[in-house]
Design an enzyme around this catalytic site. Structure first.
Site, PDB file in Angstrom:
ATOM      1  N   TYR A 141      66.799  61.739  77.765  1.00 38.70           N
ATOM      2  CA  TYR A 141      65.507  61.087  77.522  1.00 38.70           C
ATOM      3  C   TYR A 141      64.434  61.676  78.443  1.00 38.70           C
ATOM      4  O   TYR A 141      63.392  62.146  77.976  1.00 38.70           O
ATOM      5  CB  TYR A 141      65.666  59.588  77.755  1.00 38.70           C
ATOM      6  CG  TYR A 141      64.433  58.768  77.451  1.00 38.70           C
ATOM      7  CD1 TYR A 141      64.030  58.534  76.142  1.00 38.70           C
ATOM      8  CD2 TYR A 141      63.674  58.209  78.477  1.00 38.70           C
ATOM      9  CE1 TYR A 141      62.905  57.767  75.856  1.00 38.70           C
ATOM     10  CE2 TYR A 141      62.554  57.443  78.206  1.00 38.70           C
ATOM     11  CZ  TYR A 141      62.169  57.214  76.897  1.00 38.70           C
ATOM     12  OH  TYR A 141      61.061  56.453  76.619  1.00 38.70           O
ATOM     13  N   GLY A 144      63.956  65.382  77.846  1.00 38.41           N
ATOM     14  CA  GLY A 144      63.430  65.548  76.485  1.00 38.41           C
ATOM     15  C   GLY A 144      61.942  65.254  76.454  1.00 38.41           C
ATOM     16  O   GLY A 144      61.138  66.003  75.876  1.00 38.41           O
ATOM     17  N   GLY A 203      68.431  43.243  92.856  1.00 33.95           N
ATOM     18  CA  GLY A 203      67.201  42.769  92.197  1.00 33.95           C
ATOM     19  C   GLY A 203      65.956  43.071  92.987  1.00 33.95           C
ATOM     20  O   GLY A 203      64.867  42.624  92.632  1.00 33.95           O
TER      21      GLY A 203
END
Ligand SMILES: NC(=O)c1ccc[n+]([C@@H]2O[C@H](COP(=O)([O-])OP(=O)(O)OC[C@H]3O[C@@H](n4cnc5c(N)ncnc54)[C@H](O)[C@@H]3O)[C@@H](O)[C@H]2O)c1
Length: 327
Positions: A141, A144, A203
Site C-alpha cells: 500500500y 504503491g 493505546g
C-alpha cells in the site's frame, strides 16, 4: 466526472456531492471493498452511471475530470492480495493518467498519509519525504501509493498534465466498511456489540481523525484550484488524540458496557500521525470544521443502523450540556 473507487466509503460521498452540484458522474469500481448499497440511493438517477471495471486494465471513456480513488484502504483489505494492491495503485495510476493525457483533463489522486510511513518528524508537512519500510506487509500500500505519486508528477513534468495530489489522513464517517479493521469502525462495532474494545499496544499511539464531509470539501476545493496547485496537499484534521482517548470517547457516546483490552502492536504501525495542513489552509482556504464528537455521533448512528434495529443510546454534548438521544 469520473470517480474510480466510487462505490467505496469516500468515493460514494464524493459522488453525492458532485451529483448535488449538478454534474454527470461515471462511477468505475470493481466492488472489491465497495458495495452497491453505498450507491443504492442513486439507482436510476439521470446524472449517474455505474461501470464495473478493474482499473488495472485500460479504460476508454469520455470525461472532463477524473478523481482516482480506486484502492483498498484498510490493512485487512490491502494485505489480502498485496500484489493486486500494488497493481491497483501503480497500473491503476498509469491507466487513469493515460486516460487523462488522451483527454487532456484534470486528474486528482487520492494519496495517503501512509507515504510518510512511521514518521520521524511531527506533525508531517508535505516536504517530509517519509520513513517507509519497502519490504514489510504494509509496503504494498505505502510504496504503491508513493509510486503512484511519482507517476502523477512525471506525467505532469513530461506531458504537462494538470494533476492534483491529495495526501489523506485518517478519515471516518458513515459508509465505512464495518469489518475493515480500521480503528474508528472497529471500536464502534465493538462498543455497539458490548464486546471488549481492542487497543493495539497501550493505546498511547496518536491519530488525527477527519470527518468525511470535511475531507470531500477539501477534494472539491483542490480539484477547483488553479493549475499552479498540484499538491501534494495534506488533507486531514490536525487535532490529535491517542487511540485510548478515542476508545473512551466511543464508549461514552454509545453508552456501552465494553471494557478496554490491550493486544500486541502490529508490525510497522505508526506511533504518531498528525497532518500539518498549513498548505491546504493557504492554497485552498480549507479547514476541517466537524468536531470529533459530532462526527462520531453521526457515524455511530450509521453503524447502529447496520448492526441491528435495536435503539442505541448516544450521548451528544453541546457546549457544556449533555443530551442523550436514542438512535
Ligand atoms: N479513508 C481513509 O481514511 C483514507 C486515508 C488515506 C487514503 N485513502 C485513499 O482514499 C481512497 C478511497 O478510500 P476509502 O476509504 O473510500 O476505501 P474503500 O475501500 O471504501 O474504497 C475503495 C474503492 O476502490 C475500489 N477498488 C479497489 N480496487 C479496485 C480496482 N482494482 N479497480 C476498481 N476499483 C477498485 C473498491 O471496490 C472500493 O469501492 C483510496 O485510494 C485510499 O487509499 C483513504
Amino acid at each position: 466526472m469520473l470517480v474510480t473507487g466510487g462505490a467505496g466509503f469516500l468515493g460514494s460521498h464524493l459522488i453525492d456531492r458532485l451529483i448535488d452540484a449538478g454534474h454527470d458522474v461515471l462511477c468505475v469500481d470493481n466492488l472489491f471493498t465497495g458495495t452497491r448499497d453505498n450507491l443504492a440511493h442513486l439507482h436510476g438517477h439521470p446524472n449517474f452511471e455505474f461501470l464495473r471495471h478493474d482499473v488495472t486494465f485500460p479504460l476508454y471513456v469520455e470525461v472532463d475530470e477524473i478523481y482516482n480513488l480506486a484502492c483498498p484502504a484498510s490493512p485487512i483489505h490491502y494485505q489480502h492480495d498485496p500484489v493486486q494492491t500494488t497493481k491497483t495503485s501503480v497500473h491503476g495510476a498509469i491507466n487513469m493518467l493515460g486516460l487523462a493525457k488522451r483527454l487532456n483533463c484534470k486528474i486528482l489522486q487520492a494519496s495517503t498519509s501512509e507515504v510518510y510511513g512511521d514518521p520521524s518528524v511531527h506533525p508531517q508537512r508535505e516536504d517530509y519525504w517519509g520513513h517507509v519500510n519497502p519490504i514489510g506487509p504494509r509496503s504494498c500500500y505505502d510504496e504503491g501509493k508513493r509510486c503512484a505519486e511519482t507517476l502523477f508528477f512525471d506525467y505532469h513534468r513530461q506531458h504537462r498534465l494538470p494533476i492534483k495530489v491529495a495526501r489523506i489522513f485518517n478519515t471516518y464517517g458513515p459508509r465505512m466498511h464495518p469489518a475493515d479493521g480500521r480503528v474508528v469502525s472497529n471500536f464502534i462495532m465493538q462498543a455497539l456489540e458490548g464486546e471488549p474494545i481492542t487497543l493495539y499496544g497501550d493505546g498511547s499511539q496518536t491519530r488525527s481523525f477527519c470527518y468525511v464531509d470535511d475531507l470531500i470539501d477539501g477534494f472539491l476545493r483542490l480539484m477547483d484550484s488553479g493549475p499552479e496547485v498540484t499538491g501534494p496537499v495534506n488533507l486531514g484534521n490536525p487535532r490529535e488524540f491517542t487511540v485510548r482517548q478515542l476508545a473512551e470517547k466511543i464508549i461514552e457516546l454509545t453508552g456501552s458496557r465494553s471494557t478496554i483490552v490491550e493486544a500486541p502492536l502490529p508490525q510497522d504501525d505508526p506511533r504518531q500521525r498528525q497532518p500539518d495542513i498549513s498548505l491546504a489552509r493557504q492554497v485552498l482556504g480549507w479547514n476541517p470544521t466537524v468536531s470529533l464528537e459530532d462526527g462520531l455521533v453521526t457515524t455511530i448512528a450509521y453503524f447502529a443502523g447496520l448492526a441491528s434495529n435495536r435503539p442505541v443510546a448516544v450521548t451528544k454534548r453541546t457546549g457544556s450540556s449533555a443530551a442523550t438521544a436514542a438512535i
